[in-house]
Structures are given as structure tokens and as C-alpha cells.
Design a protein around this motif. Structure first.
Motif, PDB file in Angstrom:
ATOM      1  N   LEU A  13     -16.707   7.905  58.539  1.00 26.13           N
ATOM      2  CA  LEU A  13     -15.581   7.040  58.170  1.00 26.13           C
ATOM      3  C   LEU A  13     -14.292   7.665  58.699  1.00 26.13           C
ATOM      4  CD1 LEU A  13     -16.482   6.240  54.445  1.00 26.13           C
ATOM      5  CD2 LEU A  13     -17.086   4.965  56.515  1.00 26.13           C
ATOM      6  N   ALA A  14     -13.425   6.848  59.289  1.00 29.03           N
ATOM      7  CA  ALA A  14     -12.203   7.375  59.930  1.00 29.03           C
ATOM      8  C   ALA A  14     -11.307   8.105  58.935  1.00 29.03           C
ATOM      9  CB  ALA A  14     -11.433   6.235  60.578  1.00 29.03           C
ATOM     10  N   ASN A  15     -11.285   7.644  57.702  1.00 32.78           N
ATOM     11  CA  ASN A  15     -10.451   8.307  56.688  1.00 32.78           C
ATOM     12  C   ASN A  15     -11.288   9.136  55.715  1.00 32.78           C
ATOM     13  OD1 ASN A  15      -7.522   8.011  56.846  1.00 32.78           O
ATOM     14  ND2 ASN A  15      -7.999   5.828  57.015  1.00 32.78           N
ATOM     15  N   GLY A  16     -12.502   9.488  56.143  1.00 35.14           N
ATOM     16  CA  GLY A  16     -13.398  10.242  55.261  1.00 35.14           C
ATOM     17  C   GLY A  16     -13.153  11.753  55.323  1.00 35.14           C
ATOM     18  N   PHE A  17     -11.925  12.182  55.093  1.00 34.45           N
ATOM     19  CA  PHE A  17     -11.623  13.626  55.076  1.00 34.45           C
ATOM     20  C   PHE A  17     -12.370  14.240  53.906  1.00 34.45           C
ATOM     21  CE2 PHE A  17      -8.432  11.527  57.459  1.00 34.45           C
ATOM     22  CZ  PHE A  17      -8.240  12.374  58.538  1.00 34.45           C
ATOM     23  N   LEU A  18     -12.984  15.400  54.134  1.00 35.91           N
ATOM     24  CA  LEU A  18     -13.906  15.879  53.116  1.00 35.91           C
ATOM     25  C   LEU A  18     -13.819  17.385  52.866  1.00 35.91           C
ATOM     26  CD1 LEU A  18     -17.484  15.403  54.709  1.00 35.91           C
ATOM     27  CD2 LEU A  18     -15.420  15.806  55.982  1.00 35.91           C
ATOM     28  N   GLU A  19     -14.410  17.817  51.747  1.00 36.17           N
ATOM     29  CA  GLU A  19     -14.502  19.234  51.379  1.00 36.17           C
ATOM     30  C   GLU A  19     -15.785  19.785  51.999  1.00 36.17           C
ATOM     31  OE1 GLU A  19     -12.210  20.385  49.231  1.00 36.17           O
ATOM     32  OE2 GLU A  19     -11.511  18.636  48.095  1.00 36.17           O
ATOM     33  N   LYS A  20     -15.841  21.119  52.103  1.00 36.85           N
ATOM     34  CA  LYS A  20     -17.028  21.769  52.689  1.00 36.85           C
ATOM     35  C   LYS A  20     -18.320  21.345  51.979  1.00 36.85           C
ATOM     36  CE  LYS A  20     -16.317  26.048  55.044  1.00 36.85           C
ATOM     37  NZ  LYS A  20     -15.586  27.247  54.963  1.00 36.85           N
ATOM     38  N   GLU A  21     -18.245  21.274  50.644  1.00 35.57           N
ATOM     39  CA  GLU A  21     -19.447  20.958  49.853  1.00 35.57           C
ATOM     40  C   GLU A  21     -19.981  19.556  50.160  1.00 35.57           C
ATOM     41  OE1 GLU A  21     -16.322  21.588  47.584  1.00 35.57           O
ATOM     42  OE2 GLU A  21     -16.678  23.324  48.873  1.00 35.57           O
ATOM     43  N   GLU A  22     -19.155  18.715  50.765  1.00 34.13           N
ATOM     44  CA  GLU A  22     -19.574  17.331  51.023  1.00 34.13           C
ATOM     45  C   GLU A  22     -20.195  17.138  52.405  1.00 34.13           C
ATOM     46  OE1 GLU A  22     -16.383  14.632  48.639  1.00 34.13           O
ATOM     47  OE2 GLU A  22     -15.504  16.003  50.100  1.00 34.13           O
ATOM     48  N   PHE A  23     -20.195  18.211  53.241  1.00 32.08           N
ATOM     49  CA  PHE A  23     -20.687  18.083  54.623  1.00 32.08           C
ATOM     50  C   PHE A  23     -22.109  17.511  54.684  1.00 32.08           C
ATOM     51  CE2 PHE A  23     -17.932  21.697  56.669  1.00 32.08           C
ATOM     52  CZ  PHE A  23     -16.802  20.941  56.427  1.00 32.08           C
ATOM     53  N   LEU A  24     -22.967  18.014  53.803  1.00 30.41           N
ATOM     54  CA  LEU A  24     -24.385  17.651  53.887  1.00 30.41           C
ATOM     55  C   LEU A  24     -24.644  16.177  53.621  1.00 30.41           C
ATOM     56  CD1 LEU A  24     -26.419  20.626  52.384  1.00 30.41           C
ATOM     57  CD2 LEU A  24     -26.507  19.693  54.713  1.00 30.41           C
ATOM     58  N   ASN A  25     -23.812  15.595  52.756  1.00 30.62           N
ATOM     59  CA  ASN A  25     -24.038  14.187  52.392  1.00 30.62           C
ATOM     60  C   ASN A  25     -23.105  13.227  53.104  1.00 30.62           C
ATOM     61  OD1 ASN A  25     -26.116  14.683  50.577  1.00 30.62           O
ATOM     62  ND2 ASN A  25     -24.626  15.328  49.023  1.00 30.62           N
ATOM     63  N   GLU A  26     -22.535  13.665  54.218  1.00 30.12           N
ATOM     64  CA  GLU A  26     -21.567  12.809  54.903  1.00 30.12           C
ATOM     65  C   GLU A  26     -22.233  11.540  55.443  1.00 30.12           C
ATOM     66  OE1 GLU A  26     -19.360  14.831  57.931  1.00 30.12           O
ATOM     67  OE2 GLU A  26     -17.764  13.313  57.925  1.00 30.12           O
ATOM     68  N   TYR A  27     -21.504  10.425  55.335  1.00 32.37           N
ATOM     69  CA  TYR A  27     -22.032   9.126  55.747  1.00 32.37           C
ATOM     70  C   TYR A  27     -21.714   8.870  57.231  1.00 32.37           C
ATOM     71  CZ  TYR A  27     -22.210   4.022  56.139  1.00 32.37           C
ATOM     72  OH  TYR A  27     -22.472   2.742  56.543  1.00 32.37           O
ATOM     73  N   PHE A  28     -22.680   8.416  57.991  1.00 33.75           N
ATOM     74  CA  PHE A  28     -22.475   8.059  59.404  1.00 33.75           C
ATOM     75  C   PHE A  28     -23.024   6.658  59.670  1.00 33.75           C
ATOM     76  CE2 PHE A  28     -22.231  12.639  59.541  1.00 33.75           C
ATOM     77  CZ  PHE A  28     -21.283  12.901  60.530  1.00 33.75           C
ATOM     78  N   PHE A  29     -22.433   5.980  60.658  1.00 30.46           N
ATOM     79  CA  PHE A  29     -22.956   4.680  61.089  1.00 30.46           C
ATOM     80  C   PHE A  29     -22.772   4.600  62.600  1.00 30.46           C
ATOM     81  CE2 PHE A  29     -19.184   2.093  62.209  1.00 30.46           C
ATOM     82  CZ  PHE A  29     -18.207   3.032  61.885  1.00 30.46           C
ATOM     83  N   GLU A  30     -23.372   3.605  63.247  1.00 30.97           N
ATOM     84  CA  GLU A  30     -23.198   3.506  64.694  1.00 30.97           C
ATOM     85  C   GLU A  30     -21.983   2.639  65.021  1.00 30.97           C
ATOM     86  OE1 GLU A  30     -26.426   2.121  67.163  1.00 30.97           O
ATOM     87  OE2 GLU A  30     -25.139   2.290  68.930  1.00 30.97           O
ATOM     88  N   LEU A  31     -21.015   3.240  65.696  1.00 32.81           N
ATOM     89  CA  LEU A  31     -19.806   2.503  66.076  1.00 32.81           C
ATOM     90  C   LEU A  31     -20.038   1.848  67.438  1.00 32.81           C
ATOM     91  CD1 LEU A  31     -16.786   1.915  65.303  1.00 32.81           C
ATOM     92  CD2 LEU A  31     -16.187   3.833  66.771  1.00 32.81           C
TER      93      LEU A  31
END
Ligand code: TMP
Length: 402
Positions: A13-31
Motif C-alpha cells: 500500500l502506498a501509504n502503508g508506512f510500517l514498524e519493523k514488527e509488521e514487516f512479516l505480515n505486510e500486504y502486497f497486491f499486483e499493480l
């Protein structure tokens, strides 16, 4: 017929700025982009669920730039002068009012108004300014509720919002029933003509499900009883277009519409091949940017990013640029600072540290604010720092200190 144009690969997500602990569960999609040869509309093939993007953690505050504050002040003045002045029951509704940057100018004039803003955190900032806001997604059913409680509107407006809404038919139907007979629908969005002319592929990200042109807006809204009667190019967001629509038969079509259509036909915005050519230009831009950054790294230069814009997420992920090439990104938005950039996980630092850290080169992700930033960061240039731009072309910019 709908044809796929190109894919930018897996994107967060373009505005999905995140903490280190959230790296593993980061959401991705095909743009990926597609072209509809009937309406001439460019849209994303896949869009993440809107509630993933516009929620209580939404990191984009419109009010962070002076340029945008002035832009919205002038916009409110125009709307007031052209469509609200001298009407005893004047009523303006803004979709996606964000922190109230535009609407506060309407509210200050004592005009009946309503903001509709789904992201609760930014809606609360607007409410604190005394602006009347409901926190919800605009739709046909919400429009009917608004009509029941507040009456019909003279103006229904939006800025950088319409291109976020996948279900345009619900919005267009809602707009039609909410507006008075002589009411106007006005919205402005990043413009396809500029994206093509500048290869500004960074306008393409999860939130921008559509990149509109005059041709596509005219074709799409005609299906819902609207006539596009006027358009005005804008400099904001690196090139936008403001669209004015009325109910069919209410106003004459201004010359501005035909002029812009001629421009679009000359640019080939009605042809699939134009977008294939754009996709080749994006690939070249990527190769050039990565090569430049790798060479600077080889020369031992300290390279950073300036402004963690939503647009930067597309550039960094498409080009595969991480903290090995860009050490960190400086940004003025408090809730981004101390976090990591979406996907590539580059640290975001407060912009106050920019000068102290003494970088040699800074990639300007907020290139659309370059004038304001070059002026603000005169000291960076004065001590030999250099800006890197990638729109319209990748290069090191020679700026003078004035
Ligand atoms: P955008 O309006 O192009 O999306 O850019 C917004 C982001 O850029 C936001 O995170 C704030 C950041 N920014 C800075 O850090 N410094 C600046 O001088 C400007 C204008 C924006």
C-alpha cells in the motif's frame, strides 16, 4: 474492450508506512494497468479493499504543504464566487474532505457544508476545526441519507478523491440525486495527459484506481446523465485536471472541453498503443534511476530520499530500490517518522535531521513541490548537496541558490 497495458509487479500500500514488527505480515497486491477502448479509461486491474487504505491509520494529511493550503483556499473562493454566492440556502458537500483544508474556507464564510471522509483520524482533525463531517464512504445510499437530513446541494466537490473510488456508478448516481437541478459536480484528479507527457508513473498506486482524462470523464459520466461543461488544468500533484459537470441540458459546453479533447487526441490518449509506449518509457526510467544510484554508491556518496510521498512507494518498489541505495527518507509528517517505507523498508526520518546528516545527494520524491523545497533547502545546495529528479527524466539537477 479491456486490454492490460503493463504490470509494475508486487506492490504494498502506498501509504502503508510500517514498524519493523509488521514487516512479516505486510500486504502486497499486483499493480497493473488496463485500458478500456470504449470509455478510454485507464484503471488498475486489481485494487486492494478500500478499508485497507482509508482507515483510522491513514497517513496522508492534505494540510502538510503550503502550496496545497493556498491551492485549496483559492479553490474555495472560486466555488463560493461561482456557485454559492448570494444564495440563501447555499449548500456544498465535499467528498474526502481530509483534514478540512478546503472546507474550512467554506465553513469560515458561514456557508452550509458537509464533509464526507472515511478515514477517521483525518476526519477528526477536520471536526476539531469546527467543520461538519461524517466519517463514511460516499455512495448512492449515503447520498439519499444526506439529502433527507440536509437537503439538496448546489456543489458536490472532491479533490484527489474520485480517482480513489472503484464504484463510480454508485457515486455518480448519488451525485445526481443529491444535486439540485442546477447543481454542479466538480472534481480534480491527477491528469493522464501529464502522466504520459512526463512519464510520471509514480501517480500509479493502490489509491489511484483510475487516472482520468477529459475523454474518459466525459464518456463515463454521460452514462449517468451528466455533461462535462468545463475543464481547467491544475499544477497540483505534478499535473491535474479539474472537471466541471452539470445535469444534461442545464449549461452550455465551454470551449475549454473541446480544446482539451483536441490535445488528448493529438497525444493519443484514445489509443492502446500510446500506453504500450508509456510502459517502455517506464522501463527506461527505472533502468536509468537504478544505474545512477548504483554509480553514486560505488563512488561512496551518501544518497537519501526527500519526502516519503505515496508516489515514492511505486518508484521504490518498481525499481527495487532499498536502503542499500537510499539510506533513509526525510519527511515532515509525524506519523511517518520512525517508521519504514512500504515494501522496501527504508527508514523514515524527521526532516529536521536532513541538514545535520549532510547527505551528498537527495532523491526528490515530492518533485511536484520542487519549487517550495528547493527554496526551503537552500543550505543543502549552498554546501554542495545535489538533487536527483526522475520526472520527466532521471538526472542530477543543477539548482542555483538565490
Ligand atoms: P504529496 O502531496 O506529493 O503526496 O507529498 C506529501 C508528502 O511529502 C508528505 O509525507 C509530506 C512530504 N513533504 C515533505 O516531507 N517536505 C516537503 O517540503 C513537502 C512539500 C512534502
Amino acid at each position: 474492450m479491456i486490454q492490460q497495458v503493463m504490470s509494475f509487479g508486487k506492490m504494498p500500500l502506498a501509504n502503508g508506512f510500517l514498524e519493523k514488527e509488521e514487516f512479516l505480515n505486510e500486504y502486497f497486491f499486483e499493480l497493473a494497468l488496463q485500458f478500456d477502448s470504449e470509455s478510454k479509461l485507464i484503471s488498475l486491474v486489481e485494487q486492494p479493499n478500500p478499508s485497507k487504505m482509508f482507515n483510522e491509520k491513514y497517513a496522508f494529511f492534505s494540510g502538510t504543504s503550503k502550496l496545497m493550503q493556498e491551492h485549496f483556499r483559492l479553490m474555495a473562493e472560486d466555488y463560493f464566487k461561482d456557485f454559492l454566492f448570494n444564495k440563501s440556502d447555499a449548500f456544498l458537500v465535499e467528498l474526502g474532505c481530509n483534514d478540512g483544508i478546503m472546507l474550512q474556507n467554506i465553513a469560515n464564510r458561514g456557508v452550509k457544508h458537509l464533509g464526507v471522509e472515511p478515514s477517521l483520524n483525518v476526519a477528526n482533525v477536520a471536526k476539531k476545526k469546527g467543520i461538519n463531517v461524517i466519517s463514511n464512504f460516499f455512495s448512492n445510499s449515503l447520498a439519499l441519507e444526506i439529502k433527507k437530513h440536509y437537503g439538496q446541494a448546489d456543489v458536490l466537490c472532491a479533490a484527489n478523491v474520485m480517482c480513489h473510488i472503484k464504484d463510480l456508478s454508485s457515486v455518480a448516481q448519488g451525485a445526481f440525486s443529491l444535486l439540485k437541478e442546477d447543481g454542479v459536480l466538480i472534481f480534480e484528479e491527477p491528469y493522464m495527459g501529464d502522466v504520459i507527457n512526463k512519464t510520471s508513473y509514480d501517480q500509479i498506486y493502490d489509491e489511484h484506481v483510475y487516472i482520468f482524462s477529459v475523454l474518459s470523464v466525459m464518456n463515463l459520466f454521460a452514462r449517468f446523465g451528466f455533461t462535462l461543461f468545463h475543464v481547467e488544468p491544475q499544477e497540483t500533484h505534478g499535473g491535474s485536471m479539474r472537471y466541471y459537470l452539470c445535469k444534461n441540458g442545464v449549461k452550455n459546453i465551454n470551449e475549454s472541453v473541446n480544446r482539451q479533447i483536441d490535445f488528448e487526441l493529438a497525444l493519443g490518449l484514445d489509443k492502446y498503443e500510446t500506453y504500450l509506449d508509456f510502459s517502455e518509457k517506464c522501463k527506461n526510467s527505472k533502468l536509468n534511476l537504478v544505474e545512477l544510484l548504483k554509480n553514486l554508491k560505488k563512488d561512496g556518496k551518501k544518497v537519501v530520499g526527500y519526502a516519503a510521498t505515496s508516489k515514492s512507494t511505486t518508484v521504490l518498489n518498481y525499481c527495487g530500490i532499498g536502503s542499500d541505495l537510499i539510506e533513509c527518507i526525510y519527511d515532515t509528517t509525524p506519523i511517518k517518522q520512525g517508521k519504514y517505507s512500504p515494501g522496501m523498508h527504508i527508514p523514515i526520518k524527521p526532516y529536521i535531521d536532513f541538514e545535520n546528516d549532510r547527505p551528498d545527494y537527495a532523491v526528490l520524491f515530492a518533485w511536484n513541490h520542487s519549487k517550495e523545497i528547493f527554496h526551503k533547502e537552500k543550505d543543502f545546495i549552498a554546501r554542495g548537496g545535489k538533487w536527483i529528479l526522475f520526472v520527466p527524466e532521471v538526472g542530477i539537477i543543477e539548482t542555483k541558490v538565490s
